[in-house]
Scaffold this motif. Structure first.
Motif, PDB file in Angstrom:
ATOM      1  N   LEU A  54       0.806  -1.019  -0.108  1.00 26.81           N
ATOM      2  CA  LEU A  54      -0.011  -0.012  -0.059  1.00 26.81           C
ATOM      3  C   LEU A  54       0.961   1.280   0.087  1.00 26.81           C
ATOM      4  O   LEU A  54       2.058   1.294   0.248  1.00 26.81           O
ATOM      5  CB  LEU A  54      -0.976   0.074   1.106  1.00 26.81           C
ATOM      6  N   ARG A  55       0.255   2.455  -0.206  1.00 29.71           N
ATOM      7  CA  ARG A  55       1.184   3.596  -0.474  1.00 29.71           C
ATOM      8  C   ARG A  55       1.298   3.910   1.116  1.00 29.71           C
ATOM      9  O   ARG A  55       0.602   4.069   2.051  1.00 29.71           O
ATOM     10  CB  ARG A  55       0.164   4.694  -0.909  1.00 29.71           C
ATOM     11  N   ARG A  56       2.667   4.454   1.024  1.00 28.46           N
ATOM     12  CA  ARG A  56       3.107   4.980   2.315  1.00 28.46           C
ATOM     13  C   ARG A  56       2.946   6.541   2.778  1.00 28.46           C
ATOM     14  O   ARG A  56       3.221   7.171   1.989  1.00 28.46           O
ATOM     15  CB  ARG A  56       4.467   4.499   2.350  1.00 28.46           C
ATOM     16  N   GLN A  57       2.205   6.707   3.784  1.00 21.97           N
ATOM     17  CA  GLN A  57       1.752   7.961   4.230  1.00 21.97           C
ATOM     18  C   GLN A  57       2.623   8.374   5.556  1.00 21.97           C
ATOM     19  O   GLN A  57       2.490   9.424   6.067  1.00 21.97           O
ATOM     20  CB  GLN A  57       0.552   8.352   4.063  1.00 21.97           C
ATOM     21  N   CYS A  58       3.028   7.213   6.324  1.00 20.10           N
ATOM     22  CA  CYS A  58       3.283   7.296   7.482  1.00 20.10           C
ATOM     23  C   CYS A  58       4.450   8.251   7.973  1.00 20.10           C
ATOM     24  O   CYS A  58       4.458   8.904   8.799  1.00 20.10           O
ATOM     25  CB  CYS A  58       3.567   6.081   8.176  1.00 20.10           C
ATOM     26  N   THR A  59       5.575   7.933   6.975  1.00 24.05           N
ATOM     27  CA  THR A  59       6.685   9.109   7.156  1.00 24.05           C
ATOM     28  C   THR A  59       6.263  10.432   7.266  1.00 24.05           C
ATOM     29  O   THR A  59       6.976  11.228   8.316  1.00 24.05           O
ATOM     30  CB  THR A  59       7.773   8.646   6.491  1.00 24.05           C
ATOM     31  N   GLY A  60       5.495  10.890   6.291  1.00 22.82           N
ATOM     32  CA  GLY A  60       5.312  12.245   6.141  1.00 22.82           C
ATOM     33  C   GLY A  60       4.527  12.746   7.307  1.00 22.82           C
ATOM     34  O   GLY A  60       4.783  13.873   7.914  1.00 22.82           O
ATOM     35  N   GLU A  61       3.590  12.078   7.710  1.00 28.26           N
ATOM     36  CA  GLU A  61       2.497  12.422   8.728  1.00 28.26           C
ATOM     37  C   GLU A  61       2.830  12.214  10.148  1.00 28.26           C
ATOM     38  O   GLU A  61       2.508  13.033  10.837  1.00 28.26           O
ATOM     39  CB  GLU A  61       1.099  11.789   8.646  1.00 28.26           C
ATOM     40  N   TYR A  62       3.654  11.273  10.475  1.00 24.22           N
ATOM     41  CA  TYR A  62       4.086  11.098  11.800  1.00 24.22           C
ATOM     42  C   TYR A  62       5.463  11.217  12.237  1.00 24.22           C
ATOM     43  O   TYR A  62       6.108  11.133  13.392  1.00 24.22           O
ATOM     44  CB  TYR A  62       3.777   9.518  12.038  1.00 24.22           C
ATOM     45  N   LYS A  63       6.415  11.532  11.075  1.00 22.46           N
ATOM     46  CA  LYS A  63       7.829  11.695  11.253  1.00 22.46           C
ATOM     47  C   LYS A  63       8.204  13.169  10.824  1.00 22.46           C
ATOM     48  O   LYS A  63       8.653  14.160  11.605  1.00 22.46           O
ATOM     49  CB  LYS A  63       8.839  10.678  10.660  1.00 22.46           C
TER      50      LYS A  63
END
Length: 278
Positions: A100-109
């Motif tokens: 799946l598309r990764r959004q966690c780095t941008g939103e949570y880091k």
């Protein structure tokens, strides 16, 4: 221009923090660690050690930001405004696993660090543009391909171990005080200083982990592994987030608790952003 360390608590970014605190690199304003809610127990233990070291040695301020909690949001997807997508696996119509598309780095880091810079380094209101700021990222010469162009016009990505900077226009500059180093050089620096080497830093549920890493976590950090199992179970049915097929943390598209890990397989399944765990 203010100098800010993006502290991932991995080998490289922690070395930047220590070197800056010891004035082997220029003194940065602050080191910011964005806690996603479920790093490994070993990483939290090292953070405690680093805070003690900071007090004993007059080190640079360490700011821990944890307003956004990826672990909690994944366990309680219905309570979040939007799905925090991690690069988990799901089988397509052809039966092959895809990520799946990764959004966690941008939103949570990345974003929590940027918000801290706005709110506490500059004391600006939301929507205000920050002055041009140098954000240090711990990438060494053996992984130079992980360099990235910042999306924010005010930000300059500074790579002390590459001796290079990159601004939002893609302009590359040189860092006059930097000495390019590879990971082995940095590890040797820890040993010469007698400072413990940090464990690799990542969320315990990160899908990029190799089978060997999963197996070692299950064997040596069972509580961390069970936290990953809870996430794996929580994301299985993600239809409300627009994913029609079952979702898994492991590339086999099997429940994590049931996977028989291949101890010889020590390759990560994808490339995590350098911001996560350096």
């Amino acid at each position: 221009m203010k100098q800010i360390i993006s502290l991932g608590l991995g080998v490289q970014s922690t070395a930047m923090y220590l070197m800056s605190s010891l004035r082997e690199l220029p003194e940065a304003e602050v080191a910011i660690f964005s806690d996603t809610g479920k790093e490994s127990t070993a990483t939290y233990d090292y953070l405690d050690y680093l805070k003690r070291w900071q007090k004993q040695n007059g080190g640079i301020k360490i700011a821990v930001v944890n307003e956004k909690n990826l672990y909690r949001d994944l366990l309680n997807k219905s309570n979040t405004g939007r799905f925090a997508s991690i690069p988990a696996f799901t089988a397509g119509t052809d039966g092959k696993a895809g990520m799946l598309r990764r959004q966690c780095t941008g939103e949570y880091k990345i974003r929590p660090v940027d918000d801290y810079i706005r709110d506490y380094v500059y004391g600006l209101p939301k929507g205000a543009r920050r002055p041009q700021t140098s954000v240090w990222i711990g990438i060494t010469t053996d992984e130079a391909e992980r360099m990235s162009i910042p999306r924010e016009r005010w930000k300059v990505n500074n790579y002390p171990f590459l001796g290079m900077t990159v601004d939002s226009h893609g302009n590359v500059g040189r860092v006059p005080w930097a000495v390019p180093q590879n990971r082995s050089n940095v590890m040797s620096w820890y040993r010469r200083k007698g400072i413990p080497i940090p464990p690799k830093s990542s969320c315990v549920f990160c899908p990029y982990q190799s089978d060997h890493t999963w197996a070692m976590r299950k064997r040596h950090a069972p509580e961390d592994f069970q936290a990953a199992v809870r996430v794996d179970q929580a994301i299985r049915n993600s239809t409300s987030q627009g994913v029609n097929n079952p979702v898994y943390l492991h590339r086999s598209c099997k429940p994590l608790a049931e996977v028989e890990f291949d101890l010889t397989q020590n390759i990560e399944w994808g490339e995590c952003s350098g911001t996560c765990h350096v």
